[in-house]
Design an enzyme around this catalytic site. Structure first.
Site, mmCIF file in Angstrom:
data_model
loop_
_atom_site.group_PDB
_atom_site.id
_atom_site.type_symbol
_atom_site.label_atom_id
_atom_site.label_comp_id
_atom_site.label_asym_id
_atom_site.label_seq_id
_atom_site.Cartn_x
_atom_site.Cartn_y
_atom_site.Cartn_z
ATOM 1 C CE LYS A 286 7.223 2.787 7.720
ATOM 2 N NZ LYS A 286 7.712 4.055 8.233
ATOM 3 N N GLY B 274 7.631 3.837 3.062
ATOM 4 C CA GLY B 274 7.969 4.752 4.111
ATOM 5 C C GLY B 274 9.512 5.274 4.034
ATOM 6 C CB ILE C 149 -0.884 0.188 0.999
ATOM 7 C CG1 ILE C 149 -0.211 0.056 2.629
ATOM 8 C CG2 ILE C 149 -1.881 -0.804 1.071
ATOM 9 C CD1 ILE C 149 -1.114 0.093 3.720
ATOM 10 N N GLY D 279 11.439 1.471 4.064
ATOM 11 C CA GLY D 279 10.888 0.399 3.479
ATOM 12 C C GLY D 279 9.517 0.367 2.903
ATOM 13 C CG ASP E 289 10.512 13.251 5.835
ATOM 14 O OD1 ASP E 289 10.435 14.243 5.018
ATOM 15 O OD2 ASP E 289 10.305 12.018 5.225
#
Length: 807
Positions: free
Chosen positions: A525, A506, A503, A509, A632
């Site tokens: 993840k 990140g 889906i 990963g 981030d």
């Protein structure tokens, strides 16, 4: 901010400095056409006379006043080394006068009734102007070896210095320079992709206001401090005048002048009690038009009539503060007393930069905290406010420390001793927290009256802070631990990590949708495998970062960590599943973009998402112990659950905040292009305000529907930053031009809310962190914006923010 220059760039700089050292010592200015002009050889000052039927030119030179022929009306004049030019009213004819001759010998440079000119500018010996409407540049008297601008370039304004000219392009507001190749190239490279609102040229440098209203200067040398601009807030300075090695600017607030460079010989004391409408400079002197009686005053070491520490008032007739026109002056209104300054039905329009002043945008947005007032309050009042504010924070801090001790004891009793599953504990044996570098909490109520005293304000704010601490974290209910899963459990839950369950991705990963054996829907993840990733330890670092932070963070606007897997080279993290995916996909994914019925095609929903995300970041900055900088913040890291509640995710790059009043300097800047704080990227100094910049970009995304960097224009377009695209329109009061058309024009009760979000975003993306608001300020504004969407009014919303500010 730029990366350090390469060896090639350093060699170019050295070459430029060598060439400049061989130029004549007498460099000349200087600047753009207005109603006042100066030349150097000899020192001459000319102006367009006010209060007469004909706006003719009068000059002062070596003790004599001279009326210039022809006796016709002029709209603007500009001066160079030994001559000045005038553009006649109607903009169809351009004249030149030689001030080195006793008779002011005149020549006609241009006469074309079908192609009018504007933006007249004279440098050392070149003359340039732009074609009205088209913005293309026409130049005269420049050396043949000097480059000219491309015929396709369209300029909003231009200005000339010693052998070069620069201007601001209409498309993108970038600076483009031409003339002597090395100097022009160095200046243009100095501004890079910076968006500018104004530029004025000097001897070998250029200054102006950038898109956020701050004064910047660029040039290849700073021998006399000509690049050392004075400190000031956004849009503090207006009119600029540059000489060979100095610069001066007018403060917008009161018309006073500040000067810099020139080895300190341009004493402010000589003009401290005088206020100006406009200023112009020769190579080493400056003249200004006074606000009191429109007389002309000159000062500086190059002014022949007096010493450098004094000013001299010229015996000229009153000079116009601007050209007399017959237009409606719809942008900024008519200048006061225009009927006496101009003749007939003509009048003077206020300077068109009035719409770039954030202090009074049309219509004015609700107050934003910061910026703070330009003039500080009396020291005694400020001292009392600080004392009371610090007392409130001390009380809250004590409560927080007590709560932290209780949490630790609770974990030792319930989590550390009796939990059957293996847990990953990220809490240190002792926890300390310095003072927050934010302003603390804020209040926003729907009451129709404000607190009656400062003490009541502090009590209300303290109560709000404690409520947020209680509701924002559930550390008392959820032991700070994360479940450990086996690799086989997670492989089974994802059908052996099949692509059909993928889906997203990140910071380190791939993310898979999964269903655990007990029926829980989660997102897993998985860190990428491979020697390259392992070599740089990126996977391991991101895994440890997310695990250490999320295992102790519990807030409804942060994605919750369920557990982890640490098996051989495998590193996996398990999160609660966010049904509606990432905000980025809803704004920019082609499949979602085409859905006109998307839930996000509502201003109220978008503002609610912005508020949710800001509350999550505020929790990280102000209430997590110790506080955290995400590093981030971007739309792909803001996820939406089944109820469209936004949550901040991906803590792979996060770091603990530095101690109070100290900057944290990581090994290298980290983040995503388009979102990374330019101050952090350029100076490698990280503060909580870096997250504020990223959130500002997200706010602009929500407003415009554009990516942080996107291609703009025809034939595929050129890359354009969202800041450069949106900020000029917001500053100009033309927000509607950049709003996402999928959402449509805001309704009456939404327009104020959307505008408030826009001005909040504007402050968030200021170049310097000190000029950005805190997360508490942002939350307050977005709460107010959401309330306005529901039909509220400014009068029914009261908000109080107690800020403790240090230098």
């Amino acid at each position: 901010m730029k990366k350090p220059p390469s060896s090639a760039v350093k060699l170019l700089l050295a070459a430029v400095l060598l060439i400049l050292s061989l130029l004549p010592s007498s460099l000349h200015a200087l600047g753009s056409g207005t109603t006042l002009a100066v030349t150097d050889a000899p020192a001459t000052v000319c102006g367009i006379v006010a209060g007469e039927a004909t706006q003719s030119i009068q000059c002062y030179r070596q003790g004599q006043t001279v009326s210039v022929v022809p006796n016709v009306s002029f709209s603007s004049i500009s001066g160079g080394r030994s001559f000045f030019c005038g553009l006649r009213s109607g903009n169809h004819s351009l004249h030149l006068w030689d001030t080195a001759t006793s008779s002011f010998q005149r020549k006609r440079l241009y006469n074309n009734g079908s192609v009018p000119l504007e933006n007249l500018t004279v440098g050392e010996d070149q003359v340039c102007a732009t074609v009205v409407g088209a913005g293309t540049v026409v130049c005269w008297r420049s050396h043949s070896e000097h480059e000219s601008p491309s015929g396709s370039d369209q300029f909003a304004l231009i200005s000339s210095g010693s052998g070069f000219s620069c201007g601001i392009l209409k498309n993108g507001s970038r600076v483009r320079c031409w003339g002597e190749r090395v100097v022009a190239g160095e200046l243009e490279n100095g501004f890079g992709n910076m968006s500018m609102l104004s530029v004025v040229a000097g001897g070998s440098h250029v200054c102006g206001l950038n898109s956020t209203g701050f004064l910047v200067c660029r040039g290849s040398r700073n021998s006399s401090g000509q690049l050392d601009v004075p400190q000031g807030g956004a849009f503090e300075y207006g009119g600029l005048a540059l000489g060979a090695e100095h610069g001066c600017a007018i403060r917008r607030s009161n018309g006073s002048v500040v000067c810099w460079g020139g080895d300190g010989k341009f004493s402010v004391d000589s003009t401290k009690d005088v206020f100006f409408e406009l200023i112009v400079s020769g190579s080493n002197f400056t003249c200004g038009l006074t606000s009191s009686n429109f007389s002309v005053v000159c000062w500086g070491p190059g002014w022949s009539n007096n010493d450098s520490s004094s000013r001299f008032e010229l015996p000229l007739s009153p000079i116009l503060p601007g050209p007399c026109v017959q237009s409606s002056c719809s942008e900024c209104g008519i200048y006061p007393n225009s009927e006496t300054l101009c003749s007939g039905s003509r009048h003077i329009c206020k300077p068109n930069n009035c719409r770039t002043q954030m202090t009074a945008p049309p219509p004015p947005p609700p107050p934003l905290h910061p910026p703070l007032p330009a003039t500080p309050p009396p020291s005694s009042s400020r001292s009392k406010t600080l004392t009371r504010g610090l007392l409130a924070f001390a009380i809250v801090g004590s409560v927080g420390a007590f709560a932290g001790i209780c949490t630790l004891v609770y974990w030792l009793w319930n989590g550390g001793c009796f939990c059957k599953k293996k847990v990953h504990n990220s809490v240190q044996p002792t926890i300390t927290r310095g003072s927050s570098n934010s302003s603390g909490g804020s209040t926003s109520t729907k009451s129709n009256h404000s607190p009656s005293s400062i003490a009541a304000s502090i009590r209300r704010q303290s109560s709000r802070i404690m409520r947020r601490q209680r509701s924002g974290t559930s550390s008392a209910k959820h032991p700070e631990r994360a479940e450990e899963f086996t690799l086989s459990e997670l492989a089974s839950a994802t059908n052996n990590f099949s692509l059909e369950n993928k889906i997203g991705a990140g910071s380190y990963g791939i993310v898979y949708r999964a269903k655990l054996a007990d029926g829980r829907e989660v997102a897993i993840k998985r860190g990428e495998t491979g020697s390259k990733k392992k070599k740089f330890q990126e996977k391991e670092t991101a895994f440890e970062s997310e695990l250490s932070f999320l295992s102790r963070l519990h807030h409804k606007h942060l994605v919750r960590l369920v557990g982890y897997c640490e098996e051989k080279d495998e590193r996996l993290l398990v999160y609660e599943y966010m049904k509606n995916g990432a905000l980025y996909d809803h704004l920019h994914n082609k499949n979602n973009v085409e859905k006109s019925s998307s839930v996000l095609n509502s201003w109220k929903v978008r503002i609610k998402i912005a508020l949710d995300a800001s509350r999550g970041i505020e929790y990280l900055h102000n209430y997590a112990v110790p506080s955290i900088i995400h590093r981030d913040i971007k739309s792909s890291n803001i996820l939406l659950d089944a109820n469209w509640t936004a949550r901040v995710s991906d803590f792979g790059l996060s770091l603990m905040s530095p101690e109070h009043d100290r900057d944290y300097k990581p090994v290298k800047a980290a983040g995503t292009v388009g979102y990374i704080d330019p101050e952090y990227y350029g100076l490698n100094v990280l503060t909580a305000k870096s997250d504020v910049y990223g959130l500002g970009i997200v706010l602009l995304e929500l407003l415009t529907g554009k990516k942080a960097i996107f291609k703009h224009g025809e034939n595929g377009g050129t890359p354009l930053s969202l800041v450069d695209y949106a900020v000029p329109s917001i500053l100009a009061g033309e927000l509607v031009k950049v709003l996402d058309p999928r959402v449509g024009t805001p309704e009456m009760n939404e327009s104020e809310a959307v505008e408030l979000v826009a001005y909040t975003a504007l402050h968030c993306v200021n170049l310097e962190g000190k000029d950005r608001p805190t997360m508490a300020d942002i939350v307050t504004n977005l709460e107010r914006a959401l309330f306005l969407c529901d039909g509220g009014s400014h009068d029914s919303v009261s908000s109080i923010t107690i800020s403790v500010v240090s230098d």
